[in-house]
Design a protein around this motif. Structure first.
Motif, mmCIF file in Angstrom:
data_model
loop_
_atom_site.group_PDB
_atom_site.id
_atom_site.type_symbol
_atom_site.label_atom_id
_atom_site.label_comp_id
_atom_site.label_asym_id
_atom_site.label_seq_id
_atom_site.Cartn_x
_atom_site.Cartn_y
_atom_site.Cartn_z
ATOM 1 N N ASN A 58 33.240 95.312 -0.937
ATOM 2 C CA ASN A 58 32.649 94.060 -0.306
ATOM 3 C C ASN A 58 31.940 94.453 1.026
ATOM 4 O OD1 ASN A 58 33.018 92.396 -2.409
ATOM 5 N ND2 ASN A 58 34.763 91.395 -1.556
ATOM 6 N N ALA A 59 32.731 95.171 1.834
ATOM 7 C CA ALA A 59 32.544 95.611 3.240
ATOM 8 C C ALA A 59 30.940 96.047 3.114
ATOM 9 C CB ALA A 59 33.226 96.405 3.977
ATOM 10 N N ARG A 60 31.056 97.310 2.061
ATOM 11 C CA ARG A 60 29.958 98.117 2.083
ATOM 12 C C ARG A 60 28.625 97.401 1.770
ATOM 13 N NH1 ARG A 60 32.813 102.680 -1.673
ATOM 14 N NH2 ARG A 60 34.977 102.390 -1.029
ATOM 15 N N ASN A 61 28.757 96.574 0.507
ATOM 16 C CA ASN A 61 27.357 96.011 0.323
ATOM 17 C C ASN A 61 26.837 94.769 1.277
ATOM 18 O OD1 ASN A 61 28.755 93.395 -0.806
ATOM 19 N ND2 ASN A 61 29.577 94.459 -2.388
ATOM 20 N N GLN A 62 28.014 94.133 1.964
ATOM 21 C CA GLN A 62 27.704 93.081 3.089
ATOM 22 C C GLN A 62 26.841 93.939 4.033
ATOM 23 O OE1 GLN A 62 29.113 89.431 4.171
ATOM 24 N NE2 GLN A 62 27.083 90.088 4.515
ATOM 25 N N ALA A 63 27.351 95.355 4.626
ATOM 26 C CA ALA A 63 26.717 96.058 5.451
ATOM 27 C C ALA A 63 25.287 96.422 5.080
ATOM 28 C CB ALA A 63 27.472 97.168 5.935
ATOM 29 N N LEU A 64 25.131 96.529 3.879
ATOM 30 C CA LEU A 64 23.785 97.282 3.327
ATOM 31 C C LEU A 64 22.660 96.007 3.577
ATOM 32 C CD1 LEU A 64 22.288 99.195 1.710
ATOM 33 C CD2 LEU A 64 23.183 98.037 -0.373
ATOM 34 N N VAL A 65 23.152 94.856 3.660
ATOM 35 C CA VAL A 65 22.158 93.674 3.928
ATOM 36 C C VAL A 65 21.736 93.751 5.166
ATOM 37 C CG1 VAL A 65 21.525 91.191 3.875
ATOM 38 C CG2 VAL A 65 23.165 92.375 1.923
ATOM 39 N N GLY A 66 22.701 94.200 6.143
ATOM 40 C CA GLY A 66 22.313 94.162 7.805
ATOM 41 C C GLY A 66 21.471 95.428 7.808
ATOM 42 N N VAL A 67 21.550 96.475 7.195
ATOM 43 C CA VAL A 67 20.774 97.929 7.325
ATOM 44 C C VAL A 67 19.649 97.563 6.892
ATOM 45 C CG1 VAL A 67 20.729 100.100 6.594
ATOM 46 C CG2 VAL A 67 22.952 99.282 7.188
ATOM 47 N N ARG A 68 19.333 96.797 5.829
ATOM 48 C CA ARG A 68 18.081 96.544 5.218
ATOM 49 C C ARG A 68 17.076 95.672 5.985
ATOM 50 N NH1 ARG A 68 18.185 93.535 0.359
ATOM 51 N NH2 ARG A 68 15.761 93.906 0.446
#
Length: 249
Positions: A58-68
């Motif tokens: 969950n933390a990883r895919n949540q952060a992925l949105v911010g990176v994109r």
């Protein structure tokens, strides 16, 4: 967006969440087993191990949105802050598994069940593609699920005679998620501006909740296979049958 329009949108989401949870709770074999008290520590362990698997991402895919979408500063900040707060939560799920009689036994955690892998993959997909706001649909129901699942947790706690120290994942999350839910509504008010934004949020909300329901059903199927001796995937849980009482962590 006016308060009236925003409240109407939130009301629509709440209606859909309630309807979908109603379907899950009315038809789920897992829910029926919990309500009927026909469960043991092995089912709790299987469920918490699947929780461990998807929560770890969950933390990883949540952060992925911010990176994109770092150019969307308020939303990117929201994603990164929430991702940071989610880091390590899977360890609470694993702690709860170990606390019921497994902490003195070595075992390899099985790979996630197929339905859990599908849920994990879907959340990465919606985090990596499409409308960056759509992942809010998952957060919206996941951070506000306790009114639906608390009766089941209470029933499990009574049936299995669990202590608070063996329910850390649920107890800790209930307080954290209450604050998160208010933050989610705040960021939705700030960022969901178009009709398509709300359509995408609702679609991901419904799909991710239904995928979670499918995971619950596979947990129950796997539990029944384990109990009947038709699957040895969770053979290490045999030690729980030998334990005279639940061991607090």
């Amino acid at each position: 967006m006016s308060d009236i329009d925003f409240n109407a949108r939130i009301g629509r989401l709440n209606e859909r969440v309630t309807a979908i949870w109603g379907e899950i709770l009315d038809t789920s074999e897992l829910v029926r087993a919990i309500r009927g008290g026909s469960v043991d520590k092995a089912l709790y362990a299987i469920y918490m191990l699947e929780t461990y698997h998807y929560t770890a991402h969950n933390a990883r895919n949540q952060a992925l949105v911010g990176v994109r979408h770092a150019e969307l500063a308020p939303y990117a900040k929201f994603c990164f802050e929430h991702a940071a707060e989610e880091v390590g939560h899977e360890k609470m799920a694993l702690h709860d598994v170990m606390s019921i009689g497994l902490k003195d036994h070595k075992f390899d955690i099985p790979q996630p069940l197929p339905s859990t892998e599908i849920l994990i993959a879907y959340l990465y997909w919606v985090s990596f593609t499409g409308n960056p706001l759509q992942r809010l649909g998952y957060s919206y129901w996941a951070e506000n699920a306790y009114e639906y699942i608390n009766p089941l947790i209470d029933r499990l706690r009574t049936t299995l005679e669990l202590q608070e120290s063996q329910l850390t994942f649920f107890i800790a999350h209930s307080d954290i998620d209450a604050d998160h839910f208010e933050e989610i509504k705040t960021i939705m008010r700030r960022t969901c501006k178009s009709e398509q934004d709300w359509v995408d949020v609702e679609r991901v909300m419904e799909t991710s909740l239904r995928l979670t329901g499918a995971m619950l059903e596979e947990v129950h199927r796997e539990y029944e296979l384990y109990r009947s001796g038709k699957s040895r995937r969770y053979a290490f849980l045999d030690v729980l049958r030998e334990a005279p009482a639940l061991a607090e962590a």
